[in-house]
Design a protein around this motif. Structure first.
Motif, PDB file in Angstrom:
ATOM      1  N   ASP A 119      51.575  55.357  38.524  1.00 43.99           N
ATOM      2  CA  ASP A 119      50.436  54.546  38.081  1.00 43.99           C
ATOM      3  C   ASP A 119      50.681  53.102  38.538  1.00 43.99           C
ATOM      4  OD1 ASP A 119      48.120  53.705  36.906  1.00 43.99           O
ATOM      5  OD2 ASP A 119      48.926  53.681  34.855  1.00 43.99           O
ATOM      6  N   CYS A 120      49.723  52.557  39.289  1.00 43.65           N
ATOM      7  CA  CYS A 120      49.908  51.234  39.891  1.00 43.65           C
ATOM      8  C   CYS A 120      49.079  50.175  39.183  1.00 43.65           C
ATOM      9  CB  CYS A 120      49.522  51.253  41.372  1.00 43.65           C
ATOM     10  SG  CYS A 120      50.527  52.385  42.346  1.00 43.65           S
ATOM     11  N   GLN A 121      49.629  48.993  39.167  1.00 42.60           N
ATOM     12  CA  GLN A 121      48.908  47.830  38.643  1.00 42.60           C
ATOM     13  C   GLN A 121      47.601  47.642  39.412  1.00 42.60           C
ATOM     14  OE1 GLN A 121      51.244  44.184  38.140  1.00 42.60           O
ATOM     15  NE2 GLN A 121      49.689  43.085  39.296  1.00 42.60           N
ATOM     16  N   GLY A 122      46.524  47.388  38.663  1.00 41.56           N
ATOM     17  CA  GLY A 122      45.223  47.241  39.302  1.00 41.56           C
ATOM     18  C   GLY A 122      45.104  45.963  40.115  1.00 41.56           C
ATOM     19  N   TYR A 123      44.346  46.067  41.204  1.00 40.27           N
ATOM     20  CA  TYR A 123      44.138  44.865  42.013  1.00 40.27           C
ATOM     21  C   TYR A 123      42.962  44.054  41.464  1.00 40.27           C
ATOM     22  CZ  TYR A 123      40.396  47.507  44.413  1.00 40.27           C
ATOM     23  OH  TYR A 123      39.275  48.233  44.714  1.00 40.27           O
ATOM     24  N   ALA A 124      42.855  42.862  41.968  1.00 42.03           N
ATOM     25  CA  ALA A 124      41.780  41.927  41.576  1.00 42.03           C
ATOM     26  C   ALA A 124      41.893  41.483  40.121  1.00 42.03           C
ATOM     27  CB  ALA A 124      40.395  42.530  41.838  1.00 42.03           C
ATOM     28  N   ASP A 125      43.086  41.592  39.541  1.00 40.13           N
ATOM     29  CA  ASP A 125      43.304  41.119  38.174  1.00 40.13           C
ATOM     30  C   ASP A 125      43.465  39.588  38.228  1.00 40.13           C
ATOM     31  OD1 ASP A 125      44.154  40.467  35.649  1.00 40.13           O
ATOM     32  OD2 ASP A 125      45.577  42.121  35.488  1.00 40.13           O
ATOM     33  N   PRO A 126      42.572  38.847  37.597  1.00 46.43           N
ATOM     34  CA  PRO A 126      42.630  37.383  37.719  1.00 46.43           C
ATOM     35  C   PRO A 126      43.892  36.773  37.110  1.00 46.43           C
ATOM     36  CG  PRO A 126      41.052  38.041  36.029  1.00 46.43           C
ATOM     37  CD  PRO A 126      41.454  39.300  36.742  1.00 46.43           C
ATOM     38  N   THR A 127      44.598  37.515  36.256  1.00 46.30           N
ATOM     39  CA  THR A 127      45.772  36.948  35.584  1.00 46.30           C
ATOM     40  C   THR A 127      47.055  37.113  36.386  1.00 46.30           C
ATOM     41  OG1 THR A 127      46.212  38.998  34.380  1.00 46.30           O
ATOM     42  CG2 THR A 127      44.728  37.402  33.348  1.00 46.30           C
ATOM     43  N   ARG A 128      47.104  38.056  37.326  1.00 44.00           N
ATOM     44  CA  ARG A 128      48.372  38.286  38.015  1.00 44.00           C
ATOM     45  C   ARG A 128      48.223  38.752  39.460  1.00 44.00           C
ATOM     46  NH1 ARG A 128      48.022  42.438  34.236  1.00 44.00           N
ATOM     47  NH2 ARG A 128      49.389  41.271  32.847  1.00 44.00           N
ATOM     48  N   SER A 129      47.041  38.741  40.038  1.00 45.11           N
ATOM     49  CA  SER A 129      46.852  39.274  41.378  1.00 45.11           C
ATOM     50  C   SER A 129      46.573  38.182  42.397  1.00 45.11           C
ATOM     51  CB  SER A 129      45.683  40.281  41.397  1.00 45.11           C
ATOM     52  OG  SER A 129      46.002  41.418  40.639  1.00 45.11           O
ATOM     53  N   ASP A 130      46.922  38.497  43.641  1.00 49.00           N
ATOM     54  CA  ASP A 130      46.434  37.766  44.796  1.00 49.00           C
ATOM     55  C   ASP A 130      46.299  38.794  45.913  1.00 49.00           C
ATOM     56  OD1 ASP A 130      48.833  37.933  46.509  1.00 49.00           O
ATOM     57  OD2 ASP A 130      49.729  36.593  45.029  1.00 49.00           O
ATOM     58  N   PRO A 131      45.530  38.518  46.968  1.00 52.98           N
ATOM     59  CA  PRO A 131      45.261  39.533  48.002  1.00 52.98           C
ATOM     60  C   PRO A 131      46.519  40.127  48.620  1.00 52.98           C
ATOM     61  CG  PRO A 131      43.762  37.690  48.234  1.00 52.98           C
ATOM     62  CD  PRO A 131      44.755  37.284  47.190  1.00 52.98           C
TER      63      PRO A 131
END
Length: 523
Positions: A119-131
């Motif tokens: 199970d992977c961390q979701g993308y586009a999460d404003p708290t911890r993601s970048d492209p």
């Protein structure tokens, strides 16, 4: 390998400073893989936008696996409506729940393989993601998974494909083969009657040349690329989370039926036949950790390395295949021991390595790669791989040679033990025969003594008989003597009496004569 129930655990934490790989946890989880070290593993990874129901789906998949592994069918898998949907944490909120990449090892063999879920961390999460980090998550999910699920919401279009667009960079590499195995685009909350378009259908209707190249590159990167749909699970599930005690019975029946169809396709990946073991998976994980320590690769760097790594893997498999063929040929014609075969094989290895290096150096992707540091690193990796394989093979032949010598010694020992056993058996037989003869001798001696005793007794009886007869004869003789003596004494008495009578008669006669004489004289 163990069979204890495992729980999902984080194997990678993703930060802006780079991924943090937890190799000890990964190893510990692999110990829970059922079967043995040769058991094939089937890894299913899921990635997608945050808050899109990935963890919920995997928890439902675990329940399906429990039923399917027991009955080998999914008919009636939702009968037990009170089974809670839990495992990976999931809840209804605006903030992503899954941080990093989490791994779960299913404790039973299914479809002749061990099942591992990522199970992977979701993308586009404003708290911890970048492209860049989002692309790296996708890259790791694709690298580790035999089947990768790209989880999208409601529709499937160019925006979703953009996550995979970097694959198109290597669309023209004819000799590369497939970088990845199977990708399933899973469209959640699908509300339409018709199914979404496949990549082939998109390619046919797309007019843009660049878009066509991108679609072609994506199709080439995967051995299988499919599109599946799932309806909304229902209002009860949509408004709750794990803490609310949601069960299978809270999900809509249509959703559960479609989920079962999806899960069955994930378990039986058609033409994909993974030969990866838990050891192979550990090596791959360790490789990824070494490539990503302390840095975040750009999508282009990640996929360039993925392509070159795939080339190395193919060359390794080709080298191992050729090596196996050479070994088989030499071993069939070999007249000497195993190490003699190794000496013949060792002479052929330099030319085999030369062929591998030439194929690597002249591969289109290697020649086109801008990062010569990576090219050189993998060139050294091939040489190190070659040395490792050669060392393993040499050690194997040395072990075989030692085993053959040991077997020869063991045969000699076995022959000696057999002869000793036969000698012991013969000795035991002779000893037993000796004891038997001794027993017979003792018996004969007893018999002789008995016969002697019987003979002596007979002789004694005969003597006793003769003694008795002699005694009887003596008694009779004594009696006869006594009778004779008595008779003699009687006769003597009679004689004496007769003598006395005679004397008396004589006296009477004399007296008479005297009287007569006297008378005569008178006369």
């Amino acid at each position: 390998m163990g069979s204890e129930e495992s729980k999902p655990q984080a194997i990678i934490q993703l930060t802006k400073q780079g991924p943090q790989y937890d190799i000890p946890v990964f190893k510990q989880l692999l110990k829970q893989v059922p079967g043995n070290k040769d058991t094939k593993v089937h890894v299913i990874s899921i990635s997608g936008k945050y808050r899109s129901g990935k963890s919920f789906l995997l928890n439902l998949f675990k329940i399906y696996l429990d039923y399917y592994s027991q009955f080998e069918t999914d008919d009636g898998w939702t009968v037990a409506r009170d089974i809670p949907i839990r495992g990976w944490e999931w809840r209804k909120c605006q903030i992503g729940v899954t941080h990093g990449i989490w791994m779960y090892v299913y404790p039973k063999i299914v479809n002749k393989k061990a099942i591992i879920l990522l199970d992977c961390q979701g993308y586009a999460d404003p708290t911890r993601s970048d492209p860049t980090l989002d692309n790296l998550i996708l890259f790791i999910a694709l690298q580790l998974g035999d089947v990768h699920i790209l989880n999208v919401n409601q529709t499937f279009g160019n925006e979703d494909l953009s996550q995979l667009s970097v694959c198109a960079l290597h669309a023209d590499d004819d000799a590369t083969g497939y970088i990845f195995q199977r990708n399933v685009v899973l469209v959640r909350n699908w509300e339409f009657d018709e199914r979404p378009m496949t990549l082939e259908e998109m390619y046919k209707v797309t007019e843009s040349a660049s878009a066509k190249d991108e679609l072609k590159g994506i199709m080439k990167a995967f051995r299988i690329f499919g599109v599946e749909t799932l309806p909304h699970p229902g209002k009860t599930v949509g408004k709750a989370d794990e803490t609310a005690g949601i069960t299978i019975g809270d999900a809509d029946e249509e959703f559960l039926e479609e989920a079962a169809n999806l899960f069955l396709k994930l378990l039986f990946p058609m033409s994909v036949d993974s030969q990866v073991t838990s050891i192979d998976l550990l090596l791959k994980f360790q490789f990824l950790s070494k490539r990503s320590v302390g840095k975040v690769l750009s999508p282009k760097q990640a996929y360039e390395e993925s392509v070159i790594k795939t080339i190395c893997e193919q060359l390794r498999k080709e080298f191992e295949k050729n090596l196996a063929e050479q070994r088989t040929m030499l071993e069939k014609s070999a007249k000497a021991g195993s190490f003699a075969v190794w000496r013949q094989l060792e002479a052929k290895l330099p030319s085999m390595l030369k062929d591998v290096m030439e194929k690597y150096n002249h591969h289109p992707s290697v020649e086109r790669c801008a990062n010569q540091g990576v090219v050189n690193e993998y060139r050294n990796f091939i040489k190190a791989m070659y040395q490792k394989i050669v060392t393993i093979v040499k050690c194997e032949y040395e072990a075989r040679e030692a085993k053959e010598k040991l077997q020869a010694k063991e045969k000699l020992v076995a022959d000696s033990e057999r002869k000793l056993t036969e000698a012991n058996r013969e000795c035991d037989r002779a000893t037993a025969e000796k004891h038997n003869l001794a027993r017979q001798m003792c018996k004969l001696q007893g018999t002789v003594e008995t016969l002697q005793q019987q003979k002596r007794q007979q002789e004694l009886n005969q003597v006793n008989k003769q003694l008795k007869e002699a005694e009887e004869t003596a008694r009779k003789a004594k009696q006869a003597r006594e009778e004779a003596q008595a008779k003699l004494m009687k006769e003597k008495a009679a004689q004496e009496k007769a003598k006395k009578e005679a004397e008396r008669a004589e006296a009477e006669k004399e007296k008479a004569e005297k009287s007569e004489s006297k008378c005569c004289s008178i006369m």
